[in-house]
Write a protein that holds these residues in place. Structure first.
Motif, short mmCIF file in Angstrom:
data_model
loop_
_atom_site.label_atom_id
_atom_site.label_comp_id
_atom_site.label_asym_id
_atom_site.label_seq_id
_atom_site.Cartn_x
_atom_site.Cartn_y
_atom_site.Cartn_z
N TRP A 152 38.30 34.48 42.79
CA TRP A 152 38.48 35.54 41.34
C TRP A 152 40.05 35.90 40.79
O TRP A 152 41.04 35.46 41.45
CB TRP A 152 37.94 37.05 41.12
CG TRP A 152 36.80 37.01 41.88
CD1 TRP A 152 35.92 36.43 43.17
CD2 TRP A 152 35.43 37.26 40.73
NE1 TRP A 152 34.85 36.89 43.16
CE2 TRP A 152 34.36 36.97 42.20
CE3 TRP A 152 35.73 37.39 40.14
CZ2 TRP A 152 33.08 37.42 41.83
CZ3 TRP A 152 33.88 37.99 39.64
CH2 TRP A 152 32.54 38.08 39.85
N ILE A 153 40.48 35.61 39.51
CA ILE A 153 41.38 35.39 38.49
C ILE A 153 41.51 36.85 37.75
O ILE A 153 40.90 37.10 37.05
CB ILE A 153 42.05 33.97 37.74
CG1 ILE A 153 41.77 33.05 38.76
CG2 ILE A 153 43.18 34.43 36.88
CD1 ILE A 153 40.25 32.45 38.70
N ASP A 154 42.25 37.26 38.47
CA ASP A 154 42.66 38.70 37.15
C ASP A 154 43.17 38.60 36.13
O ASP A 154 44.69 38.39 36.45
CB ASP A 154 43.03 39.87 38.10
CG ASP A 154 43.68 41.10 37.45
OD1 ASP A 154 43.33 41.55 35.43
OD2 ASP A 154 44.52 42.03 37.73
N VAL A 195 38.69 36.81 34.60
CA VAL A 195 38.16 37.75 34.25
C VAL A 195 39.03 39.11 33.73
O VAL A 195 40.11 38.77 34.48
CB VAL A 195 37.65 39.19 35.00
CG1 VAL A 195 37.41 40.26 34.88
CG2 VAL A 195 36.33 38.28 36.48
N ALA A 196 38.73 39.10 32.04
CA ALA A 196 39.84 39.83 31.47
C ALA A 196 39.74 40.50 29.94
O ALA A 196 37.54 40.71 29.90
CB ALA A 196 40.65 38.95 30.72
N VAL A 221 34.80 36.18 32.46
CA VAL A 221 33.70 37.32 32.45
C VAL A 221 35.42 38.40 31.73
O VAL A 221 35.60 38.41 31.26
CB VAL A 221 33.93 38.01 33.31
CG1 VAL A 221 32.67 39.11 33.09
CG2 VAL A 221 32.53 36.81 34.93
N VAL A 222 34.47 37.86 30.52
CA VAL A 222 34.37 39.09 29.69
C VAL A 222 34.61 40.47 29.64
O VAL A 222 32.78 40.94 29.42
CB VAL A 222 34.62 38.69 28.12
CG1 VAL A 222 35.97 39.62 26.47
CG2 VAL A 222 35.71 37.50 27.55
N ILE A 270 36.70 43.20 39.20
CA ILE A 270 36.24 42.27 40.07
C ILE A 270 36.11 42.80 41.34
O ILE A 270 35.72 42.23 42.38
CB ILE A 270 37.63 41.63 40.23
CG1 ILE A 270 38.06 41.25 39.01
CG2 ILE A 270 38.27 40.98 41.47
CD1 ILE A 270 39.49 40.87 38.48
N ALA A 271 36.66 44.45 41.43
CA ALA A 271 36.55 44.53 42.98
C ALA A 271 34.94 45.03 43.10
O ALA A 271 34.28 44.86 44.27
CB ALA A 271 37.17 46.12 42.81
#
Length: 149
Positions: A4-6, A32-33, A48-49, A61-62
């Motif tokens: 998972w990428i913040d 994810v952004a 994922v937007v 994400i959490a």
């Protein structure tokens, strides 16, 4: 395992290294952004937007990370939540957070927030984040290769 990428504030070079690693190891990577970013078209790579707002991407994400997943983030409260959910955490600079070091980082962050809030620290005097260096890239790549096989 998933990566998972913040992705909101993640350096481009980190995004590229994650994609290469995901493809090489056949590990799904989810960016994810709050706004769309360009990612390579692959069944292993997704974007994922989430809606705009404070910590919306972090919360997503959490809420979705599973035990053993790896999260790439600089956000210390998110890192703490991921560790509580059984995930692994690494910063874009290659620092690996675990149960032994996250509380110290969280306490330091909270202390600095309090100092800024009381005016004890002049925000105009703070240097901000250092530029992303070749050493950071190597440290990140080495850590990513250790954690994702």
């Amino acid at each position: 395992m998933k990566i998972w990428i913040d992705a909101d504030a993640c350096p481009l070079v980190v995004k590229e290294l994650v994609i290469k690693t995901a493809l090489r190891t056949q590990t799904p990577a989810i960016f994810v952004a709050n706004q769309p970013i360009k990612v390579r078209k692959s069944p292993l790579i997704s974007m994922v937007v989430v809606s705009s707002g404070f910590d919306i991407a972090d919360d997503y994400i959490a809420d979705n990370v599973e035990e053993g997943d790896l999260v790439i983030t600089s956000d210390i409260p998110l890192a703490n939540d991921v560790l509580d959910n059984g995930g692994q955490v690494m910063t874009p600079h290659g620092v690996i957070y675990d149960k032994n070091n996250i509380k110290q980082k969280l306490n330091g962050r909270d202390f600095m927030d309090m100092m800024r809030g009381t005016g004890a620290i002049d925000l105009t005097q703070m240097a901000g984040q250092k530029p992303y260096s070749d050493k950071d890239k190597k440290t990140f790549a080495d850590g990513l290769n250790r954690l994702v096989r």
